[in-house]
Design an enzyme around this catalytic site. Sequence first.
Site, PDB file in Angstrom:
ATOM      1  N   GLU A  20       0.236   5.191   0.590  1.00 51.16           N
ATOM      2  CA  GLU A  20      -0.708   6.219   1.030  1.00 51.16           C
ATOM      3  C   GLU A  20      -0.283   7.602   0.559  1.00 51.16           C
ATOM      4  O   GLU A  20       0.857   7.819   0.139  1.00 51.16           O
ATOM      5  CB  GLU A  20      -0.833   6.191   2.562  1.00 51.16           C
ATOM      6  CG  GLU A  20      -1.476   4.925   3.060  1.00 51.16           C
ATOM      7  CD  GLU A  20      -1.666   4.889   4.558  1.00 51.16           C
ATOM      8  OE1 GLU A  20      -2.359   3.970   5.017  1.00 51.16           O
ATOM      9  OE2 GLU A  20      -1.151   5.761   5.285  1.00 51.16           O
ATOM     10  N   CYS A  28     -10.058  -5.094   0.085  1.00 52.37           N
ATOM     11  CA  CYS A  28     -11.191  -4.171   0.122  1.00 52.37           C
ATOM     12  C   CYS A  28     -12.042  -4.369  -1.142  1.00 52.37           C
ATOM     13  O   CYS A  28     -11.649  -5.091  -2.065  1.00 52.37           O
ATOM     14  CB  CYS A  28     -10.697  -2.724   0.227  1.00 52.37           C
ATOM     15  SG  CYS A  28      -9.986  -2.062  -1.293  1.00 52.37           S
ATOM     16  N   CYS A  45      -4.010   0.615  -2.715  1.00 48.39           N
ATOM     17  CA  CYS A  45      -3.841  -0.594  -1.917  1.00 48.39           C
ATOM     18  C   CYS A  45      -2.790  -1.519  -2.531  1.00 48.39           C
ATOM     19  O   CYS A  45      -2.527  -1.484  -3.730  1.00 48.39           O
ATOM     20  CB  CYS A  45      -5.160  -1.348  -1.830  1.00 48.39           C
ATOM     21  SG  CYS A  45      -6.517  -0.433  -1.089  1.00 48.39           S
ATOM     22  N   GLU A  48      -2.865  -4.717  -3.143  1.00 48.68           N
ATOM     23  CA  GLU A  48      -3.358  -5.663  -4.139  1.00 48.68           C
ATOM     24  C   GLU A  48      -3.439  -5.021  -5.521  1.00 48.68           C
ATOM     25  O   GLU A  48      -3.073  -5.625  -6.523  1.00 48.68           O
ATOM     26  CB  GLU A  48      -4.742  -6.194  -3.740  1.00 48.68           C
ATOM     27  CG  GLU A  48      -4.758  -6.936  -2.416  1.00 48.68           C
ATOM     28  CD  GLU A  48      -5.048  -6.060  -1.203  1.00 48.68           C
ATOM     29  OE1 GLU A  48      -5.604  -6.594  -0.228  1.00 48.68           O
ATOM     30  OE2 GLU A  48      -4.706  -4.859  -1.205  1.00 48.68           O
ATOM     31  N   ASN A  52       0.832  -1.194   0.000  1.00 46.81           N
ATOM     32  CA  ASN A  52       0.000   0.000   0.000  1.00 46.81           C
ATOM     33  C   ASN A  52       0.867   1.245   0.000  1.00 46.81           C
ATOM     34  O   ASN A  52       1.924   1.306   0.623  1.00 46.81           O
ATOM     35  CB  ASN A  52      -1.031  -0.009   1.133  1.00 46.81           C
ATOM     36  CG  ASN A  52      -0.470  -0.162   2.522  1.00 46.81           C
ATOM     37  OD1 ASN A  52       0.435  -0.943   2.771  1.00 46.81           O
ATOM     38  ND2 ASN A  52      -1.048   0.572   3.470  1.00 46.81           N
ATOM     39  N   CYS A  91     -10.262  -3.492  -4.452  1.00 43.66           N
ATOM     40  CA  CYS A  91      -9.260  -4.503  -4.825  1.00 43.66           C
ATOM     41  C   CYS A  91      -9.932  -5.786  -5.321  1.00 43.66           C
ATOM     42  O   CYS A  91      -9.476  -6.398  -6.285  1.00 43.66           O
ATOM     43  CB  CYS A  91      -8.333  -4.796  -3.660  1.00 43.66           C
ATOM     44  SG  CYS A  91      -7.223  -3.417  -3.304  1.00 43.66           S
TER      45      CYS A  91
END
Length: 162
Positions: A63, A111, A72, A74, A61, A114
Amino acid sequence: MKKKIAFELSVFETEKELAKEEANLLQMAVTARNKAYAPYSRFQVGAAILLGNGEIVLGNNQENSSYPSGLCAERVAIFYAGANYPNQIIKSIAISATSLEHEVKEPAGPCGNCRQAIAEYEYKQKSPISVIMRGESGQIFKCSAIADILPLAFNNSFLSDS
Protein backbone atom coordinates in the site's frame (compact mmCIF):
# COMPACT_ATOMS: atom_id res chain seq x y z
CA MET A 1 -32.15 -13.87 -26.53
CA LYS A 2 -30.28 -14.42 -23.29
CA LYS A 3 -27.05 -16.28 -22.69
CA LYS A 4 -26.10 -17.65 -19.30
CA ILE A 5 -22.44 -17.77 -18.31
CA ALA A 6 -21.58 -19.99 -15.34
CA PHE A 7 -18.62 -21.84 -13.93
CA GLU A 8 -17.80 -24.50 -11.38
CA LEU A 9 -15.31 -24.33 -8.60
CA SER A 10 -13.99 -26.92 -6.21
CA VAL A 11 -14.55 -26.37 -2.50
CA PHE A 12 -12.24 -27.90 0.10
CA GLU A 13 -12.76 -27.87 3.85
CA THR A 14 -9.06 -28.21 4.73
CA GLU A 15 -5.65 -28.04 3.10
CA LYS A 16 -5.34 -31.82 3.58
CA GLU A 17 -7.86 -32.28 0.76
CA LEU A 18 -5.61 -30.42 -1.71
CA ALA A 19 -2.86 -32.03 -3.73
CA LYS A 20 0.48 -31.69 -1.89
CA GLU A 21 1.76 -29.17 -4.47
CA GLU A 22 -1.38 -27.03 -4.05
CA ALA A 23 -1.27 -27.15 -0.23
CA ASN A 24 2.38 -26.08 -0.33
CA LEU A 25 1.54 -23.21 -2.69
CA LEU A 26 -1.22 -22.04 -0.37
CA GLN A 27 1.18 -22.13 2.60
CA MET A 28 3.64 -20.03 0.60
CA ALA A 29 0.83 -17.51 -0.03
CA VAL A 30 0.28 -17.32 3.75
CA THR A 31 4.00 -16.69 4.25
CA ALA A 32 3.86 -13.88 1.68
CA ARG A 33 0.65 -12.51 3.24
CA ASN A 34 2.34 -12.16 6.61
CA LYS A 35 4.93 -9.82 5.06
CA ALA A 36 2.39 -7.53 3.36
CA TYR A 37 2.66 -3.76 3.78
CA ALA A 38 -0.94 -2.74 4.53
CA PRO A 39 -0.93 0.03 7.16
CA TYR A 40 -4.01 1.77 5.70
CA SER A 41 -6.48 -1.01 4.91
CA ARG A 42 -5.02 -3.41 7.50
CA PHE A 43 -6.04 -6.10 4.97
CA GLN A 44 -3.10 -8.34 4.14
CA VAL A 45 -2.99 -10.47 1.01
CA GLY A 46 -0.33 -12.90 -0.15
CA ALA A 47 0.04 -14.64 -3.47
CA ALA A 48 2.22 -17.55 -4.56
CA ILE A 49 2.65 -18.51 -8.20
CA LEU A 50 3.82 -21.92 -9.40
CA LEU A 51 5.74 -21.79 -12.67
CA GLY A 52 6.21 -24.61 -15.15
CA ASN A 53 9.84 -25.04 -14.11
CA GLY A 54 8.82 -25.61 -10.47
CA GLU A 55 9.86 -22.14 -9.26
CA ILE A 56 7.50 -20.42 -6.84
CA VAL A 57 7.17 -16.64 -7.01
CA LEU A 58 5.70 -14.70 -4.09
CA GLY A 59 3.95 -11.35 -3.86
CA ASN A 60 2.00 -9.41 -1.26
CA ASN A 61 0.00 -6.22 -1.27
CA GLN A 62 2.03 -3.04 -1.03
CA GLU A 63 0.00 0.00 0.00
CA ASN A 64 0.85 3.65 -0.35
CA SER A 65 -0.64 6.75 1.28
CA SER A 66 -1.43 7.84 -2.27
CA TYR A 67 -3.89 4.94 -2.64
CA PRO A 68 -3.70 4.38 -6.41
CA SER A 69 0.07 3.96 -6.09
CA GLY A 70 -0.24 0.70 -4.17
CA LEU A 71 -0.35 -2.73 -5.77
CA CYS A 72 -2.22 -5.93 -4.98
CA ALA A 73 -0.43 -9.16 -4.07
CA GLU A 74 -1.55 -10.97 -7.22
CA ARG A 75 -0.15 -8.31 -9.55
CA VAL A 76 3.09 -8.01 -7.57
CA ALA A 77 3.60 -11.76 -8.03
CA ILE A 78 2.46 -12.06 -11.64
CA PHE A 79 4.46 -9.06 -12.84
CA TYR A 80 7.54 -10.39 -11.03
CA ALA A 81 7.05 -13.76 -12.71
CA GLY A 82 6.60 -12.11 -16.11
CA ALA A 83 9.68 -9.92 -15.66
CA ASN A 84 12.00 -12.62 -14.33
CA TYR A 85 10.66 -15.78 -16.01
CA PRO A 86 9.17 -14.49 -19.28
CA ASN A 87 9.22 -17.86 -21.03
CA GLN A 88 7.77 -19.93 -18.21
CA ILE A 89 4.18 -21.11 -18.09
CA ILE A 90 2.28 -19.97 -15.02
CA LYS A 91 0.51 -23.07 -13.75
CA SER A 92 -1.36 -21.75 -10.74
CA ILE A 93 -1.72 -18.95 -8.24
CA ALA A 94 -2.67 -19.32 -4.58
CA ILE A 95 -4.10 -16.34 -2.72
CA SER A 96 -4.55 -15.91 1.03
CA ALA A 97 -6.13 -12.91 2.74
CA THR A 98 -6.55 -11.75 6.32
CA SER A 99 -7.45 -8.61 8.21
CA LEU A 100 -5.71 -7.16 11.23
CA GLU A 101 -9.20 -6.10 12.40
CA HIS A 102 -11.15 -9.37 12.18
CA GLU A 103 -10.83 -12.98 11.08
CA VAL A 104 -11.37 -13.53 7.35
CA LYS A 105 -13.29 -16.82 7.11
CA GLU A 106 -14.17 -16.65 3.40
CA PRO A 107 -11.87 -16.86 0.39
CA ALA A 108 -11.18 -13.42 -1.05
CA GLY A 109 -11.06 -13.54 -4.83
CA PRO A 110 -8.75 -11.33 -6.88
CA CYS A 111 -10.01 -7.81 -7.58
CA GLY A 112 -10.97 -6.86 -11.13
CA ASN A 113 -7.56 -5.37 -11.95
CA CYS A 114 -5.81 -8.53 -10.76
CA ARG A 115 -8.20 -10.78 -12.69
CA GLN A 116 -7.43 -8.81 -15.84
CA ALA A 117 -3.66 -8.99 -15.24
CA ILE A 118 -3.78 -12.76 -14.66
CA ALA A 119 -6.06 -13.18 -17.69
CA GLU A 120 -3.44 -11.45 -19.85
CA TYR A 121 -0.90 -14.12 -18.99
CA GLU A 122 -3.43 -16.94 -19.33
CA TYR A 123 -4.35 -15.71 -22.82
CA LYS A 124 -0.69 -15.15 -23.77
CA GLN A 125 0.41 -18.64 -22.73
CA LYS A 126 -2.72 -20.31 -24.15
CA SER A 127 -3.09 -22.52 -21.09
CA PRO A 128 -5.16 -22.12 -17.94
CA ILE A 129 -3.91 -20.69 -14.68
CA SER A 130 -5.69 -22.35 -11.76
CA VAL A 131 -6.64 -20.10 -8.86
CA ILE A 132 -6.63 -21.32 -5.25
CA MET A 133 -8.20 -18.92 -2.72
CA ARG A 134 -8.49 -18.91 1.04
CA GLY A 135 -9.11 -16.45 3.80
CA GLU A 136 -7.33 -16.77 7.11
CA SER A 137 -9.46 -19.81 7.88
CA GLY A 138 -12.46 -21.62 6.46
CA GLN A 139 -13.08 -23.17 3.09
CA ILE A 140 -10.68 -23.16 0.18
CA PHE A 141 -11.93 -22.44 -3.34
CA LYS A 142 -10.18 -23.61 -6.48
CA CYS A 143 -11.02 -22.53 -10.02
CA SER A 144 -9.54 -24.33 -13.01
CA ALA A 145 -8.73 -21.08 -14.82
CA ILE A 146 -8.92 -17.32 -14.33
CA ALA A 147 -11.25 -17.27 -17.34
CA ASP A 148 -13.80 -19.00 -15.09
CA ILE A 149 -14.06 -15.98 -12.80
CA LEU A 150 -13.52 -13.38 -15.52
CA PRO A 151 -15.84 -14.32 -18.37
CA LEU A 152 -15.79 -12.14 -21.47
CA ALA A 153 -12.30 -10.88 -20.59
CA PHE A 154 -10.65 -8.24 -22.72
CA ASN A 155 -7.48 -9.41 -24.47
CA ASN A 156 -5.19 -8.37 -27.29
CA SER A 157 -7.34 -10.10 -29.92
CA PHE A 158 -9.56 -7.00 -29.79
CA LEU A 159 -6.66 -4.73 -30.71
CA SER A 160 -5.90 -6.05 -34.22
CA ASP A 161 -7.26 -8.15 -37.07
CA SER A 162 -4.51 -10.78 -36.80
